[in-house]
Enzyme design. Structure first.
Site, PDB file in Angstrom:
ATOM      1  N   ASP A 231       0.840  -1.199   0.000  1.00 18.55           N
ATOM      2  CA  ASP A 231       0.000   0.000   0.000  1.00 18.55           C
ATOM      3  C   ASP A 231       0.873   1.247   0.000  1.00 18.55           C
ATOM      4  O   ASP A 231       0.568   2.232  -0.684  1.00 18.55           O
ATOM      5  CB  ASP A 231      -0.906  -0.002   1.228  1.00 18.55           C
ATOM      6  CG  ASP A 231      -1.689   1.298   1.364  1.00 18.55           C
ATOM      7  OD1 ASP A 231      -2.424   1.643   0.433  1.00 18.55           O
ATOM      8  OD2 ASP A 231      -1.551   1.983   2.404  1.00 18.55           O
ATOM      9  N   HIS A 232       1.988   1.196   0.725  1.00 19.89           N
ATOM     10  CA  HIS A 232       2.899   2.338   0.779  1.00 19.89           C
ATOM     11  C   HIS A 232       3.688   2.509  -0.517  1.00 19.89           C
ATOM     12  O   HIS A 232       4.364   3.523  -0.690  1.00 19.89           O
ATOM     13  CB  HIS A 232       3.865   2.187   1.958  1.00 19.89           C
ATOM     14  CG  HIS A 232       3.204   2.329   3.289  1.00 19.89           C
ATOM     15  ND1 HIS A 232       3.892   2.326   4.475  1.00 19.89           N
ATOM     16  CD2 HIS A 232       1.889   2.492   3.623  1.00 19.89           C
ATOM     17  CE1 HIS A 232       3.045   2.467   5.480  1.00 19.89           C
ATOM     18  NE2 HIS A 232       1.831   2.571   4.986  1.00 19.89           N
ATOM     19  N   ASP A 233       3.602   1.546  -1.406  1.00 20.05           N
ATOM     20  CA  ASP A 233       4.209   1.679  -2.730  1.00 20.05           C
ATOM     21  C   ASP A 233       3.249   2.330  -3.714  1.00 20.05           C
ATOM     22  O   ASP A 233       3.665   2.786  -4.777  1.00 20.05           O
ATOM     23  CB  ASP A 233       4.623   0.291  -3.249  1.00 20.05           C
ATOM     24  CG  ASP A 233       5.520   0.353  -4.473  1.00 20.05           C
ATOM     25  OD1 ASP A 233       6.335   1.283  -4.567  1.00 20.05           O
ATOM     26  OD2 ASP A 233       5.398  -0.534  -5.340  1.00 20.05           O
ATOM     27  N   THR A 307       4.185   7.827  -6.539  1.00 21.24           N
ATOM     28  CA  THR A 307       3.709   7.248  -7.790  1.00 21.24           C
ATOM     29  C   THR A 307       2.674   6.174  -7.498  1.00 21.24           C
ATOM     30  O   THR A 307       2.797   5.416  -6.534  1.00 21.24           O
ATOM     31  CB  THR A 307       4.866   6.622  -8.580  1.00 21.24           C
ATOM     32  OG1 THR A 307       5.438   5.561  -7.823  1.00 21.24           O
ATOM     33  CG2 THR A 307       5.941   7.653  -8.883  1.00 21.24           C
ATOM     34  N   PHE A 309       2.092   3.629  -9.447  1.00 22.14           N
ATOM     35  CA  PHE A 309       2.563   2.354  -9.989  1.00 22.14           C
ATOM     36  C   PHE A 309       3.168   1.462  -8.908  1.00 22.14           C
ATOM     37  O   PHE A 309       3.723   1.958  -7.917  1.00 22.14           O
ATOM     38  CB  PHE A 309       3.620   2.603 -11.071  1.00 22.14           C
ATOM     39  CG  PHE A 309       3.167   3.514 -12.157  1.00 22.14           C
ATOM     40  CD1 PHE A 309       2.285   3.088 -13.129  1.00 22.14           C
ATOM     41  CD2 PHE A 309       3.603   4.833 -12.201  1.00 22.14           C
ATOM     42  CE1 PHE A 309       1.844   3.940 -14.136  1.00 22.14           C
ATOM     43  CE2 PHE A 309       3.175   5.689 -13.194  1.00 22.14           C
ATOM     44  CZ  PHE A 309       2.287   5.253 -14.160  1.00 22.14           C
ATOM     45  N   ASP A 311       6.084   0.073  -8.313  1.00 24.62           N
ATOM     46  CA  ASP A 311       7.394   0.320  -8.919  1.00 24.62           C
ATOM     47  C   ASP A 311       8.526   0.346  -7.896  1.00 24.62           C
ATOM     48  O   ASP A 311       9.627   0.811  -8.187  1.00 24.62           O
ATOM     49  CB  ASP A 311       7.369   1.654  -9.680  1.00 24.62           C
ATOM     50  CG  ASP A 311       6.989   2.837  -8.783  1.00 24.62           C
ATOM     51  OD1 ASP A 311       6.728   2.614  -7.585  1.00 24.62           O
ATOM     52  OD2 ASP A 311       6.950   3.977  -9.275  1.00 24.62           O
ATOM     53  N   SER A 313       8.740   2.186  -5.262  1.00 33.02           N
ATOM     54  CA  SER A 313       9.069   3.521  -4.756  1.00 33.02           C
ATOM     55  C   SER A 313       9.349   3.467  -3.263  1.00 33.02           C
ATOM     56  O   SER A 313       9.999   4.372  -2.711  1.00 33.02           O
ATOM     57  CB  SER A 313       7.941   4.512  -5.060  1.00 33.02           C
ATOM     58  OG  SER A 313       6.734   4.126  -4.433  1.00 33.02           O
ATOM     59  N   ARG A 379       7.205   6.476   5.751  1.00 36.28           N
ATOM     60  CA  ARG A 379       6.497   5.750   6.810  1.00 36.28           C
ATOM     61  C   ARG A 379       7.225   4.487   7.254  1.00 36.28           C
ATOM     62  O   ARG A 379       6.673   3.674   8.000  1.00 36.28           O
ATOM     63  CB  ARG A 379       5.093   5.390   6.316  1.00 36.28           C
ATOM     64  CG  ARG A 379       4.227   6.597   6.013  1.00 36.28           C
ATOM     65  CD  ARG A 379       3.036   6.263   5.142  1.00 36.28           C
ATOM     66  NE  ARG A 379       3.424   6.044   3.752  1.00 36.28           N
ATOM     67  CZ  ARG A 379       2.570   5.797   2.760  1.00 36.28           C
ATOM     68  NH1 ARG A 379       1.274   5.751   3.004  1.00 36.28           N
ATOM     69  NH2 ARG A 379       3.008   5.608   1.522  1.00 36.28           N
ATOM     70  N   GLU A 382       7.054   3.161  10.938  1.00 36.33           N
ATOM     71  CA  GLU A 382       5.780   3.063  11.641  1.00 36.33           C
ATOM     72  C   GLU A 382       5.685   1.832  12.523  1.00 36.33           C
ATOM     73  O   GLU A 382       5.081   1.857  13.583  1.00 36.33           O
ATOM     74  CB  GLU A 382       4.623   3.087  10.646  1.00 36.33           C
ATOM     75  CG  GLU A 382       4.288   4.476  10.154  1.00 36.33           C
ATOM     76  CD  GLU A 382       3.032   4.510   9.309  1.00 36.33           C
ATOM     77  OE1 GLU A 382       2.417   3.439   9.105  1.00 36.33           O
ATOM     78  OE2 GLU A 382       2.672   5.595   8.829  1.00 36.33           O
ATOM     79  N   HIS A 477      -6.624  -3.077   7.978  1.00 37.82           N
ATOM     80  CA  HIS A 477      -6.550  -2.594   9.362  1.00 37.82           C
ATOM     81  C   HIS A 477      -7.300  -3.515  10.313  1.00 37.82           C
ATOM     82  O   HIS A 477      -7.006  -3.542  11.506  1.00 37.82           O
ATOM     83  CB  HIS A 477      -7.100  -1.174   9.443  1.00 37.82           C
ATOM     84  CG  HIS A 477      -6.215  -0.163   8.788  1.00 37.82           C
ATOM     85  ND1 HIS A 477      -6.584   1.149   8.585  1.00 37.82           N
ATOM     86  CD2 HIS A 477      -4.968  -0.274   8.285  1.00 37.82           C
ATOM     87  CE1 HIS A 477      -5.600   1.803   7.985  1.00 37.82           C
ATOM     88  NE2 HIS A 477      -4.617   0.950   7.787  1.00 37.82           N
TER      89      HIS A 477
END
Length: 783
Positions: A231-233, A307, A309, A311, A313, A379, A382, A477
């Site tokens: 999700d963070h990507d 982004t 995508f 990818d 990130s 993040r 976290e 969650h």
């Protein structure tokens, strides 16, 4: 061309080239009068935003230690801050303009009535919103075989599709109480379908809080942790950077009132504990789309700062500035930078520390400080499992980069880096779509909504949708475990490092450095069954009562935050999205009971919401009966499936797309798994073949020797004839080159690292036995 003097707040003369837009309702007002109102409204809004920003900075400099977490959680890249500030000026201008028009015309006037598309374009430009990026900007993008770090020009006709710092897309129009910017619940006495909306905290406590969580014996906690990581990507919508309210200069840390950007969570707000209700509205995006209805275009839109995508990130960042800070450029080896202070007991690398010290992360009371780690996503600190996954991918990049350099000694450091990044991105895609998503939405939904890959489709917008980022993909969650188990080499309770309550894992990288590295955490993730989810067993109290705890009594409620965020973003309700997905809307308690499988829960939900059309999308999707072989109900399966198909089909660099990898390379990539990632980058030597599935140790575990691995021989590249004739092109300081073949000729494409400007020919060609030009220079001072 029209030129305007726009007061001392706009230094100099603005010359605005007007695009051609369709006419609209603005014609009923005198255009010159509206133009005067527009200019003066912009001047006032700029002053308001500037003064509010100054007051916020002054207050943040005196924040107590108990509120440091908010400054850390809300940090964003400079590029994001610049665009969000422009969007803030844009929206403030609209509000000032509306108020002034009301005074002048003695009646309420909507922004859409007042403004033409030409006016909207002018406000956007004066506010500092980036100009529209047209396909011409991607004219030379075919020269590079690697995706841009920002995602720009992935789609050559629509360069901003999927790019960082653009608006989350709307699959349904936003629903704001004033039609433009005020979220549901902003005016607390307002009725929706005849009833007031229940405060999010009330919903959380009456419906969502679960004192005990059962276990899912099919899947391990790795399934949960990968969901957060990926999700963070894909999405990151930062909170507003300001802490002072516009117009009134009220401090968000000391008010229970709804004054932008303060949107406190009602029923948590008390004079004793003001921090408990803190909620900042999401960062604004500049959004001017002449293809849409002007009313929708003027609505408040939220930003995806990264982004869309898949990818990686999370590993490499989403801006040139961030990417540069993460690379080991001085090593000339294509690797990423690692921590220069600590290593694990076997000498393996940890993530580097963030640049700003001291950081906001928790500390052990003894010994050296361990600052927050730096990664491609802000993040990364976290929670300990999330930090662990970031650590694995850092190590994997450097492992692959070293191996690729060994088999291709003629590759430049830039080529080594980009080829490794390309592989790592592909592995993120394969693990997510092949191994993760089918388990989440079920095989039938996967076939229905995603199906087999048919190739890159330039008509598909891969941008993350608002409903996916804010509701559907937050299904995970409810699967968060309240306990993090740490296990020893035999997958038993660790003798030295006991289990941790979830709140003791937040922002605590010191526990990795000083408590045995990532291995105890990794074994706990794959050796523990995931939490089960049902309509009467939703979120653990650890995340509804103790989400973040810093030095003082500062508690937050994840359920309330999610519900409030959905309202902040103007998401339509549960029934609207059911109809969007072709599902029957809920009209009666029996309809709801059929969807949630529990009459008591259905009655409780309707008693709280009073009307089925008032049910928040996140709650409604979460309580639905889970589909066979899945972890979600039909609504979230639809929304997640649609988003994943868009991310795949609209990505020009998707790993299966033509010419991205050779068939031999694709065959090797398919051998990879999370288990292989663990084997190659940790001290763990026995794993399940599929680390997402929960198995018993030792019977369901195999030696790492039996986990398939990629053979990098598929990436072996012999020196081309041109390279043998011309030799390696010259190097340039503060930059590098990659080799490409264009029209049958070998070309060296040069680029400069962030902060430097290229002077000279960006591309030189191997002609005959020599290069056509000298390498360019990269000039300037990096900041």
């Amino acid at each position: 061309m029209l030129c305007f003097f726009t007061s001392i707040f706009l230094v100099g003369l603005f010359c605005v080239v007007r695009p051609s837009f369709p006419t609209d309702g603005a014609a009923i007002f005198n255009s010159s009068t509206i133009r005067d109102l527009l200019i003066s409204s912009h001047q006032e809004s700029l002053q308001i935003v500037n003064e509010t920003s100054l007051h916020s900075k002054q207050r943040q400099s005196t924040l107590s230690s108990s509120t440091h977490v908010f400054a850390f959680l809300r940090q964003t890249e400079p590029e994001t801050l610049e665009i969000s500030r422009a969007a803030e000026v844009f929206q403030t201008t609209l509000k000032v303009l509306k108020n002034r028009a009301k005074q002048r015309y003695k009646r309420d006037v909507t922004e859409a009535e007042l403004l033409s598309w030409e006016d909207v374009g002018l406000i956007a430009e004066l506010s500092g919103c980036p100009p529209a990026t047209h396909g011409a900007a991607c004219e030379h993008s075919h020269l590079s075989k690697y995706r841009s770090i920002t995602g720009v020009c992935n789609n050559r006709q629509n360069p901003l599709w999927g790019a960082a710092n653009t608006a989350l897309v709307r699959w349904l129009p936003a629903e704001y109480e004033d039609g433009v910017r005020e979220p549901k619940g902003w005016n607390r006495e307002r009725l929706h379908n005849g009833f007031q909306l229940p405060p999010p905290r009330t919903v959380s406590r009456r419906i969502m809080r679960s004192p005990l969580k059962g276990t899912d014996e099919v899947y391990s906690n790795m399934l949960v942790e990968w969901g957060q990581y990926i999700d963070h990507d894909i999405t990151f919508t930062p909170q507003s950077a300001g802490t002072s309210a516009l117009w009134t200069d009220v401090d968000c840390f000391s008010t229970c009132e709804n004054v932008h950007p303060c949107y406190p969570i009602e029923a948590m707000c008390t004079l004793v504990d003001m921090a408990a209700c803190l909620f900042f509205r999401s960062t604004l995006a500049c959004f001017v789309n002449s293809d849409s209805d002007i009313t929708q275009a003027l609505q408040r839109q939220q930003m995806n700062a990264i982004t869309s995508f898949i990818d990686a990130s999370t590993v490499y960042g989403h801006t040139p500035r961030l990417e540069r800070s993460l690379r080991d450029l001085s090593g000339l080896n294509g690797k990423l930078a690692v921590n220069n202070q600590f290593k694990d007991p076997k000498g393996r690398a940890y993530l580097p520390f963030i640049a700003k010290h001291p950081s906001a992360c928790h500390q052990d009371q003894q010994g050296e400080r361990v600052e927050c780690f730096s990664a491609g996503d802000s993040r990364a600190n976290e929670g300990l499992p999330l930090t662990t996954l970031h650590t694995l991918w850092l190590r994997e990049h450097n492992r692959l980069a070293e191996a690729l350099k060994d088999i291709n000694s003629h590759w430049s450091p830039e080529t080594v880096y980009q080829e490794t990044r390309k592989i790592i991105g592909a592995l993120h895609q394969i693990i997510t779509i092949r191994d993760y998503i089918p388990k989440i939405i079920g095989p039938e939904s996967f076939d229905h909504y995603i199906g087999p890959y048919r190739g890159y489709d330039p008509t598909v917008d891969p941008s993350a949708s608002n409903v996916f980022a804010t509701a559907a993909f937050r299904f995970g969650h409810a699967t968060i475990s309240p306990i993090l188990r740490r296990l020893n080499a035999s997958y038993q309770d660790h003798e030295r490092f006991p289990h941790l309550r979830l709140h003791n894992t937040f922002f605590s990288p010191w526990r990795i450095v000083k408590e045995g590295g990532i291995e105890p955490i990794l074994r706990g993730i794959i050796g523990t069954a995931a939490s089960a989810v049902s309509s009467d067993n939703l979120l653990a109290e650890e995340v509804t009562e103790r989400l973040v705890v810093i030095d003082t009594m500062l508690h937050m409620d994840l359920a309330s935050l999610n519900l409030q965020r959905g309202r902040d973003h103007g998401l339509p309700g549960y029934n609207n999205w059911r109809e969007f997905c072709g599902l029957k809307p809920i009209r009666t308690v029996d309809d709801l009971r059929e969807e949630v499988g529990n009459y008591r829960v259905a009655v409780k939900i309707l008693n709280v919401y009073k009307h089925p059309d008032n049910i928040d999308i996140w709650l409604g999707g979460l309580v639905e009966n889970v589909l066979p072989g899945s972890r979600t109900g039909p609504l979230f399966a639809c929304l997640i499936g649609k988003q994943m198909k868009a991310l795949r089909d609209g990505d020009r660099f998707w790993w299966e797309a033509d010419s991205v990898f050779t068939q031999q390379q694709r065959d090797e990539l398919l051998k990879y798994s999370v288990s292989r990632l663990i084997c190659d980058n940790s001290d763990i030597n026995r794993v399940p073949l599929d680390s997402f599935r929960f198995g018993k140790h030792l019977s369901d575990y195999v030696s790492c020797d039996h986990v398939p691995s990629m053979h990098l021989g598929a990436w072996r590249e012999e020196k081309s004839e041109g390279l043998q004739q011309c030799g390696s092109p010259g190097k340039t300081k503060n930059g590098d080159f990659i080799l490409s073949s264009i029209s049958g000729k070998l070309v060296a494409l040069y680029s400069c690292y962030h902060g430097f400007k290229l002077e000279g020919a960006a591309a030189i060609v191997c002609e005959g036995n020599r290069w056509s030009d000298q390498p360019p220079q990269c000039t300037g001072n990096h900041q």
